[in-house]
Design a protein around this motif. Structure first.
Motif, PDB file in Angstrom:
ATOM      1  N   MET A  59      48.983  71.316  29.544  1.00  0.00           N
ATOM      2  CA  MET A  59      50.296  71.176  29.327  1.00  0.00           C
ATOM      3  C   MET A  59      51.547  72.072  28.979  1.00  0.00           C
ATOM      4  SD  MET A  59      51.528  68.000  26.528  1.00  0.00           S
ATOM      5  CE  MET A  59      51.306  66.686  27.416  1.00  0.00           C
ATOM      6  N   TYR A  60      52.437  72.250  29.663  1.00  0.00           N
ATOM      7  CA  TYR A  60      53.611  73.103  29.500  1.00  0.00           C
ATOM      8  C   TYR A  60      55.037  72.248  29.171  1.00  0.00           C
ATOM      9  CZ  TYR A  60      57.199  76.595  30.209  1.00  0.00           C
ATOM     10  OH  TYR A  60      58.375  77.323  30.118  1.00  0.00           O
ATOM     11  N   ILE A  61      55.209  71.952  27.922  1.00  0.00           N
ATOM     12  CA  ILE A  61      56.492  71.249  27.403  1.00  0.00           C
ATOM     13  C   ILE A  61      57.716  71.993  28.003  1.00  0.00           C
ATOM     14  CG2 ILE A  61      57.647  70.314  25.577  1.00  0.00           C
ATOM     15  CD1 ILE A  61      55.054  70.040  24.186  1.00  0.00           C
ATOM     16  N   LYS A  62      58.571  70.928  28.817  1.00  0.00           N
ATOM     17  CA  LYS A  62      59.966  71.467  29.119  1.00  0.00           C
ATOM     18  C   LYS A  62      60.960  71.052  28.297  1.00  0.00           C
ATOM     19  CE  LYS A  62      60.408  72.189  33.618  1.00  0.00           C
ATOM     20  NZ  LYS A  62      60.236  73.715  33.761  1.00  0.00           N
ATOM     21  N   SER A  63      60.750  69.721  27.881  1.00  0.00           N
ATOM     22  CA  SER A  63      61.862  69.091  27.173  1.00  0.00           C
ATOM     23  C   SER A  63      61.239  68.117  26.009  1.00  0.00           C
ATOM     24  CB  SER A  63      62.599  68.251  28.120  1.00  0.00           C
ATOM     25  OG  SER A  63      63.750  67.433  27.298  1.00  0.00           O
ATOM     26  N   MET A  64      61.747  67.792  25.024  1.00  0.00           N
ATOM     27  CA  MET A  64      61.472  66.921  24.051  1.00  0.00           C
ATOM     28  C   MET A  64      62.511  66.125  23.552  1.00  0.00           C
ATOM     29  SD  MET A  64      58.444  68.781  21.566  1.00  0.00           S
ATOM     30  CE  MET A  64      57.273  67.326  21.675  1.00  0.00           C
ATOM     31  N   GLU A  65      62.787  64.894  23.534  1.00  0.00           N
ATOM     32  CA  GLU A  65      63.913  64.343  22.821  1.00  0.00           C
ATOM     33  C   GLU A  65      65.214  64.646  23.400  1.00  0.00           C
ATOM     34  OE1 GLU A  65      63.537  61.211  20.552  1.00  0.00           O
ATOM     35  OE2 GLU A  65      61.483  61.629  21.251  1.00  0.00           O
ATOM     36  N   GLY A  66      65.090  64.933  24.867  1.00  0.00           N
ATOM     37  CA  GLY A  66      66.324  65.440  25.468  1.00  0.00           C
ATOM     38  C   GLY A  66      66.893  66.924  25.162  1.00  0.00           C
ATOM     39  N   TYR A  67      65.839  67.614  24.422  1.00  0.00           N
ATOM     40  CA  TYR A  67      66.374  69.035  24.304  1.00  0.00           C
ATOM     41  C   TYR A  67      65.503  69.883  25.321  1.00  0.00           C
ATOM     42  CZ  TYR A  67      68.748  67.680  20.079  1.00  0.00           C
ATOM     43  OH  TYR A  67      69.669  67.099  19.198  1.00  0.00           O
ATOM     44  N   ASP A  68      66.285  70.297  26.225  1.00  0.00           N
ATOM     45  CA  ASP A  68      65.364  71.125  27.447  1.00  0.00           C
ATOM     46  C   ASP A  68      65.143  72.599  26.844  1.00  0.00           C
ATOM     47  OD1 ASP A  68      65.695  68.893  28.745  1.00  0.00           O
ATOM     48  OD2 ASP A  68      67.495  69.666  29.955  1.00  0.00           O
ATOM     49  N   GLU A  69      64.023  73.197  27.271  1.00  0.00           N
ATOM     50  CA  GLU A  69      63.939  74.634  27.072  1.00  0.00           C
ATOM     51  C   GLU A  69      65.046  75.456  27.938  1.00  0.00           C
ATOM     52  OE1 GLU A  69      60.254  76.084  29.225  1.00  0.00           O
ATOM     53  OE2 GLU A  69      61.060  75.623  31.211  1.00  0.00           O
ATOM     54  N   GLN A  70      65.243  76.526  27.535  1.00  0.00           N
ATOM     55  CA  GLN A  70      66.581  77.376  28.218  1.00  0.00           C
ATOM     56  C   GLN A  70      66.242  78.856  28.134  1.00  0.00           C
ATOM     57  OE1 GLN A  70      69.346  76.808  25.003  1.00  0.00           O
ATOM     58  NE2 GLN A  70      69.995  74.639  25.897  1.00  0.00           N
ATOM     59  N   PRO A  71      65.090  79.086  29.523  1.00  0.00           N
ATOM     60  CA  PRO A  71      64.644  80.412  29.777  1.00  0.00           C
ATOM     61  C   PRO A  71      65.432  81.319  29.855  1.00  0.00           C
ATOM     62  CG  PRO A  71      63.727  78.515  31.220  1.00  0.00           C
ATOM     63  CD  PRO A  71      64.884  78.059  30.655  1.00  0.00           C
ATOM     64  N   ALA A  72      66.794  81.129  30.308  1.00  0.00           N
ATOM     65  CA  ALA A  72      67.904  81.880  30.364  1.00  0.00           C
ATOM     66  C   ALA A  72      68.249  82.606  28.969  1.00  0.00           C
ATOM     67  CB  ALA A  72      69.153  81.441  31.056  1.00  0.00           C
ATOM     68  N   GLN A  73      68.055  82.027  27.962  1.00  0.00           N
ATOM     69  CA  GLN A  73      68.438  82.388  26.667  1.00  0.00           C
ATOM     70  C   GLN A  73      67.036  82.519  25.862  1.00  0.00           C
ATOM     71  OE1 GLN A  73      70.086  79.121  27.358  1.00  0.00           O
ATOM     72  NE2 GLN A  73      71.585  80.514  28.165  1.00  0.00           N
ATOM     73  N   GLY A  74      66.004  82.701  26.535  1.00  0.00           N
ATOM     74  CA  GLY A  74      64.765  82.725  26.062  1.00  0.00           C
ATOM     75  C   GLY A  74      64.215  81.659  24.952  1.00  0.00           C
ATOM     76  N   LYS A  75      64.690  80.389  25.269  1.00  0.00           N
ATOM     77  CA  LYS A  75      64.440  79.136  24.229  1.00  0.00           C
ATOM     78  C   LYS A  75      63.215  78.522  24.840  1.00  0.00           C
ATOM     79  CE  LYS A  75      68.551  78.524  21.725  1.00  0.00           C
ATOM     80  NZ  LYS A  75      69.530  77.711  21.169  1.00  0.00           N
ATOM     81  N   TYR A  76      62.076  78.525  24.176  1.00  0.00           N
ATOM     82  CA  TYR A  76      60.918  77.505  24.599  1.00  0.00           C
ATOM     83  C   TYR A  76      60.340  76.659  23.468  1.00  0.00           C
ATOM     84  CZ  TYR A  76      61.069  81.110  28.504  1.00  0.00           C
ATOM     85  OH  TYR A  76      61.465  81.838  29.509  1.00  0.00           O
ATOM     86  N   TRP A  77      59.664  75.603  24.068  1.00  0.00           N
ATOM     87  CA  TRP A  77      59.093  75.012  22.948  1.00  0.00           C
ATOM     88  C   TRP A  77      57.572  75.690  22.491  1.00  0.00           C
ATOM     89  CZ3 TRP A  77      60.923  71.037  20.426  1.00  0.00           C
ATOM     90  CH2 TRP A  77      62.019  70.512  20.715  1.00  0.00           C
ATOM     91  N   THR A  78      57.531  75.467  21.242  1.00  0.00           N
ATOM     92  CA  THR A  78      56.080  75.976  20.872  1.00  0.00           C
ATOM     93  C   THR A  78      55.796  74.943  19.677  1.00  0.00           C
ATOM     94  OG1 THR A  78      57.060  77.281  18.925  1.00  0.00           O
ATOM     95  CG2 THR A  78      56.674  78.564  20.978  1.00  0.00           C
ATOM     96  N   HIS A  79      54.314  74.869  19.384  1.00  0.00           N
ATOM     97  CA  HIS A  79      53.739  73.903  18.466  1.00  0.00           C
ATOM     98  C   HIS A  79      53.043  74.809  17.476  1.00  0.00           C
ATOM     99  CE1 HIS A  79      50.739  73.717  21.892  1.00  0.00           C
ATOM    100  NE2 HIS A  79      49.898  73.852  20.854  1.00  0.00           N
ATOM    101  N   ASN A  80      53.042  74.325  16.118  1.00  0.00           N
ATOM    102  CA  ASN A  80      52.301  74.993  15.275  1.00  0.00           C
ATOM    103  C   ASN A  80      51.842  73.887  14.243  1.00  0.00           C
ATOM    104  OD1 ASN A  80      50.939  76.909  13.583  1.00  0.00           O
ATOM    105  ND2 ASN A  80      52.680  78.221  13.446  1.00  0.00           N
ATOM    106  N   SER A  81      50.731  74.269  13.252  1.00  0.00           N
ATOM    107  CA  SER A  81      50.345  73.272  12.369  1.00  0.00           C
ATOM    108  C   SER A  81      49.898  74.125  11.320  1.00  0.00           C
ATOM    109  CB  SER A  81      49.192  72.462  12.841  1.00  0.00           C
ATOM    110  OG  SER A  81      48.672  71.709  12.063  1.00  0.00           O
ATOM    111  N   THR A  82      50.124  73.490   9.873  1.00  0.00           N
ATOM    112  CA  THR A  82      49.538  74.358   8.769  1.00  0.00           C
ATOM    113  C   THR A  82      48.380  73.749   8.242  1.00  0.00           C
ATOM    114  OG1 THR A  82      51.115  73.139   7.324  1.00  0.00           O
ATOM    115  CG2 THR A  82      52.048  75.021   7.963  1.00  0.00           C
ATOM    116  N   ASN A  83      48.153  72.588   8.929  1.00  0.00           N
ATOM    117  CA  ASN A  83      46.508  71.980   8.401  1.00  0.00           C
ATOM    118  C   ASN A  83      45.587  71.674   9.531  1.00  0.00           C
ATOM    119  OD1 ASN A  83      48.071  69.648   9.534  1.00  0.00           O
ATOM    120  ND2 ASN A  83      47.549  68.262   7.422  1.00  0.00           N
ATOM    121  N   ASN A  84      46.135  71.636  10.739  1.00  0.00           N
ATOM    122  CA  ASN A  84      44.932  71.440  11.782  1.00  0.00           C
ATOM    123  C   ASN A  84      43.980  72.664  11.610  1.00  0.00           C
ATOM    124  OD1 ASN A  84      44.188  72.585  14.808  1.00  0.00           O
ATOM    125  ND2 ASN A  84      44.391  70.320  14.628  1.00  0.00           N
ATOM    126  N   GLU A  85      42.798  71.995  11.678  1.00  0.00           N
ATOM    127  CA  GLU A  85      41.680  72.928  11.658  1.00  0.00           C
ATOM    128  C   GLU A  85      41.574  74.115  12.469  1.00  0.00           C
ATOM    129  OE1 GLU A  85      36.730  72.371  11.199  1.00  0.00           O
ATOM    130  OE2 GLU A  85      37.964  70.487  10.814  1.00  0.00           O
TER     131      GLU A  85
END
Length: 131
Positions: free
Chosen positions: A75-101
């Motif tokens: 899965m490669y996320i391109k947009s969430m809640e209407g906010y699109d990635e912006q490759p020209a500005q180097g903006k991409y979606w990432t995910h992180n977790s402080t408690n996922n094992e």
């Protein structure tokens, strides 16, 4: 009076337990952050195994606006809640977790397709520029 109170408590616990079973066994919280500002945070119950399947379930239930591509890496996320990635500005979606094992053990989160989720997990999805 005491019997009625007991009956109400029992009824509440019984029905509450039933509604939890229907919702799913894992409680997962998702936070969405764009340029340092929290856009949305919500908690849902699921029986899905991976983060990708959970996101697809949220999308199917109209609880999350999501655009993604399925690539050879998953899965490669391109947009969430209407906010699109912006490759020209180097903006991409990432995910992180402080408690996922898995995330904690590896010090980073695997791709959503290979990331197993557990009860109580909290995930932050972030759209920002990476240098």
């Amino acid at each position: 009076g005491a019997f009625l109170a007991l009956a109400l408590v029992f009824g509440y616990l019984f029905f509450d337990q039933k509604s939890n079973e229907k919702k799913g066994s894992k409680e997962i919280t998702i936070e969405i952050v764009v340029d340092g500002t929290q856009i949305k945070q919500f908690t849902e119950y699921t029986d899905t195994t991976t983060l990708a399947d959970f996101l697809k379930e949220l999308q199917d239930n109209n609880q999350l606006e999501l655009t993604y591509e399925t690539t050879s890496w998953g899965m490669y996320i391109k947009s969430m809640e209407g906010y699109d990635e912006q490759p020209a500005q180097g903006k991409y979606w990432t995910h992180n977790s402080t408690n996922n094992e898995q995330c904690v053990k590896n010090n980073f989160c695997d791709g959503a397709d290979s990331l197993n989720i557990g009860d109580g997990d909290f995930f932050t999805f972030t759209l920002e520029a990476y240098e």
